[in-house]
Design a protein around this motif. Structure first.
Motif, PDB file in Angstrom:
ATOM      1  N   GLY A  75      23.389  47.702  84.879  1.00  0.00           N
ATOM      2  CA  GLY A  75      24.714  47.756  85.646  1.00  0.00           C
ATOM      3  C   GLY A  75      24.404  48.012  87.174  1.00  0.00           C
ATOM      4  N   GLN A  76      24.854  49.362  87.922  1.00  0.00           N
ATOM      5  CA  GLN A  76      24.914  49.651  89.415  1.00  0.00           C
ATOM      6  C   GLN A  76      24.252  51.174  89.655  1.00  0.00           C
ATOM      7  N   VAL A  77      23.654  51.364  90.988  1.00  0.00           N
ATOM      8  CA  VAL A  77      23.160  52.597  91.004  1.00  0.00           C
ATOM      9  C   VAL A  77      23.678  53.200  92.286  1.00  0.00           C
ATOM     10  N   ASN A  78      23.825  54.445  92.196  1.00  0.00           N
ATOM     11  CA  ASN A  78      23.923  55.138  93.771  1.00  0.00           C
ATOM     12  C   ASN A  78      23.109  55.100  94.778  1.00  0.00           C
ATOM     13  N   ILE A  79      21.904  55.088  94.275  1.00  0.00           N
ATOM     14  CA  ILE A  79      20.715  55.365  95.284  1.00  0.00           C
ATOM     15  C   ILE A  79      19.431  54.193  94.889  1.00  0.00           C
ATOM     16  N   VAL A  80      19.043  53.443  96.017  1.00  0.00           N
ATOM     17  CA  VAL A  80      17.742  52.682  95.806  1.00  0.00           C
ATOM     18  C   VAL A  80      16.700  53.054  96.602  1.00  0.00           C
ATOM     19  N   TYR A  81      15.666  53.733  96.120  1.00  0.00           N
ATOM     20  CA  TYR A  81      14.666  54.147  96.843  1.00  0.00           C
ATOM     21  C   TYR A  81      13.403  53.106  96.779  1.00  0.00           C
ATOM     22  N   ASP A  82      13.084  52.650  97.880  1.00  0.00           N
ATOM     23  CA  ASP A  82      11.912  51.504  98.029  1.00  0.00           C
ATOM     24  C   ASP A  82      10.758  52.177  98.495  1.00  0.00           C
ATOM     25  N   ALA A  83       9.837  52.693  97.574  1.00  0.00           N
ATOM     26  CA  ALA A  83       8.675  53.536  97.838  1.00  0.00           C
ATOM     27  C   ALA A  83       7.625  52.505  98.203  1.00  0.00           C
ATOM     28  N   VAL A  84       7.804  51.140  98.347  1.00  0.00           N
ATOM     29  CA  VAL A  84       6.483  50.161  98.672  1.00  0.00           C
ATOM     30  C   VAL A  84       6.879  49.172  99.725  1.00  0.00           C
ATOM     31  N   PHE A  85       8.252  48.997  99.880  1.00  0.00           N
ATOM     32  CA  PHE A  85       8.785  47.889 100.765  1.00  0.00           C
ATOM     33  C   PHE A  85       8.342  46.673 100.534  1.00  0.00           C
ATOM     34  N   SER A  86       8.909  45.960  99.560  1.00  0.00           N
ATOM     35  CA  SER A  86       8.664  44.720  99.545  1.00  0.00           C
ATOM     36  C   SER A  86       9.956  43.868  99.286  1.00  0.00           C
ATOM     37  N   PRO A  87       9.908  42.679  99.829  1.00  0.00           N
ATOM     38  CA  PRO A  87      11.436  42.055 100.325  1.00  0.00           C
ATOM     39  C   PRO A  87      12.000  41.598  98.780  1.00  0.00           C
ATOM     40  N   GLU A  88      11.283  41.631  97.769  1.00  0.00           N
ATOM     41  CA  GLU A  88      11.816  41.084  96.315  1.00  0.00           C
ATOM     42  C   GLU A  88      12.515  42.523  95.695  1.00  0.00           C
ATOM     43  N   GLY A  89      11.659  43.627  96.119  1.00  0.00           N
ATOM     44  CA  GLY A  89      12.188  45.013  95.607  1.00  0.00           C
ATOM     45  C   GLY A  89      13.522  45.406  96.259  1.00  0.00           C
ATOM     46  N   GLN A  90      13.286  45.190  97.609  1.00  0.00           N
ATOM     47  CA  GLN A  90      14.755  45.647  98.413  1.00  0.00           C
ATOM     48  C   GLN A  90      15.836  44.879  97.844  1.00  0.00           C
ATOM     49  N   ALA A  91      15.660  43.419  97.556  1.00  0.00           N
ATOM     50  CA  ALA A  91      16.768  42.558  97.241  1.00  0.00           C
ATOM     51  C   ALA A  91      17.489  42.924  96.051  1.00  0.00           C
ATOM     52  N   ALA A  92      16.347  43.229  95.186  1.00  0.00           N
ATOM     53  CA  ALA A  92      16.873  43.587  93.659  1.00  0.00           C
ATOM     54  C   ALA A  92      17.604  45.015  93.887  1.00  0.00           C
ATOM     55  N   GLY A  93      16.925  45.692  94.660  1.00  0.00           N
ATOM     56  CA  GLY A  93      17.868  46.972  94.868  1.00  0.00           C
ATOM     57  C   GLY A  93      19.068  47.137  95.655  1.00  0.00           C
ATOM     58  N   TYR A  94      19.277  46.303  96.524  1.00  0.00           N
ATOM     59  CA  TYR A  94      20.406  45.955  96.989  1.00  0.00           C
ATOM     60  C   TYR A  94      21.381  45.469  96.224  1.00  0.00           C
ATOM     61  N   ALA A  95      20.938  44.599  95.478  1.00  0.00           N
ATOM     62  CA  ALA A  95      21.956  43.832  94.366  1.00  0.00           C
ATOM     63  C   ALA A  95      22.573  44.807  93.351  1.00  0.00           C
ATOM     64  N   ASN A 100      28.973  51.888  99.149  1.00  0.00           N
ATOM     65  CA  ASN A 100      28.586  53.146  99.758  1.00  0.00           C
ATOM     66  C   ASN A 100      27.450  54.102  99.235  1.00  0.00           C
ATOM     67  N   GLY A 101      26.455  53.135  98.523  1.00  0.00           N
ATOM     68  CA  GLY A 101      25.364  53.962  97.953  1.00  0.00           C
ATOM     69  C   GLY A 101      24.467  53.873  98.909  1.00  0.00           C
ATOM     70  N   HIS A 102      23.089  54.518  98.697  1.00  0.00           N
ATOM     71  CA  HIS A 102      22.057  54.669  99.680  1.00  0.00           C
ATOM     72  C   HIS A 102      21.012  53.691  99.333  1.00  0.00           C
ATOM     73  N   LEU A 103      20.503  52.688 100.256  1.00  0.00           N
ATOM     74  CA  LEU A 103      19.282  52.018 100.281  1.00  0.00           C
ATOM     75  C   LEU A 103      18.251  52.902 101.228  1.00  0.00           C
ATOM     76  N   LEU A 104      17.221  53.355 100.567  1.00  0.00           N
ATOM     77  CA  LEU A 104      16.333  54.087 101.434  1.00  0.00           C
ATOM     78  C   LEU A 104      15.098  53.449 101.223  1.00  0.00           C
ATOM     79  N   SER A 105      14.053  53.387 102.303  1.00  0.00           N
ATOM     80  CA  SER A 105      12.860  52.933 102.320  1.00  0.00           C
ATOM     81  C   SER A 105      11.763  53.760 102.972  1.00  0.00           C
TER      82      SER A 105
END
Length: 162
Positions: A75-95, A100-105
């Motif tokens: 499904g969908q999440v309230n928080i995405v925390y990217d602990a490694v900063f990869s473009p692929e990981g951030q794209a998956a997290g953003y999707a 109004n969720g939080h994308l953190l890196s």
């Protein structure tokens, strides 16, 4: 400037305790500091605060910072925390992120906003509670392996091979 120091519980070695400050602080600022620096989940570290019905997606959950993120939130999440900063990981997290969720890196961008008082109050609260969190086992240091002979022995062994 007033420095706050956490007491190291006797069950941990100095080397184990040394794994905590930078990685925990990086994870904690993203989760607990007020927006826009963080998700503002629990800036006072109140153990009664619960997050029932919320979800998180942690990119790099086995990385040093990611481990401390996983220790804090379960499904969908309230928080995405990217602990490694990869473009692929951030794209998956953003999707996967809700509106109004939080994308953190862990990687700051040149236009990242970091309030000047984040270190003062937030850090003070964090380190006042850290000794108790370690003592209770709520947080644990990263797993380490001490090298016989230390880094010098590793460096010399690598030099002989290479």
């Amino acid at each position: 400037m007033v420095e706050t120091v956490a007491k190291i519980p006797e069950k941990f070695t100095y080397l184990q305790a040394a794994t905590v400050p930078l990685t925990l602080t990086t994870a904690a600022v993203g989760l607990f500091a007020d927006a826009p620096s963080g998700a503002g989940l629990n800036p006072t570290w109140d153990p009664k605060v619960q997050y029932v019905g919320q979800s998180a997606f942690i990119v790099g959950g086995s990385a040093s910072v990611g481990i401390f993120v996983v220790a804090q939130i379960c499904g969908q999440v309230n928080i995405v925390y990217d602990a490694v900063f990869s473009p692929e990981g951030q794209a998956a997290g953003y999707a996967a992120l809700v509106d109004n969720g939080h994308l953190l890196s862990v990687r700051a961008t040149p236009d990242a906003y970091v309030p000047k008082d984040v270190d003062d109050m937030f850090g003070k609260i964090l380190y006042e509670k850290l000794g108790g969190l370690l003592e209770k086992g709520t947080l644990v240091p990263l797993r380490i392996e001490e090298l016989p002979g230390g880094w010098r022995a590793l460096w010399e062994a690598q030099s002989e091979v290479g």
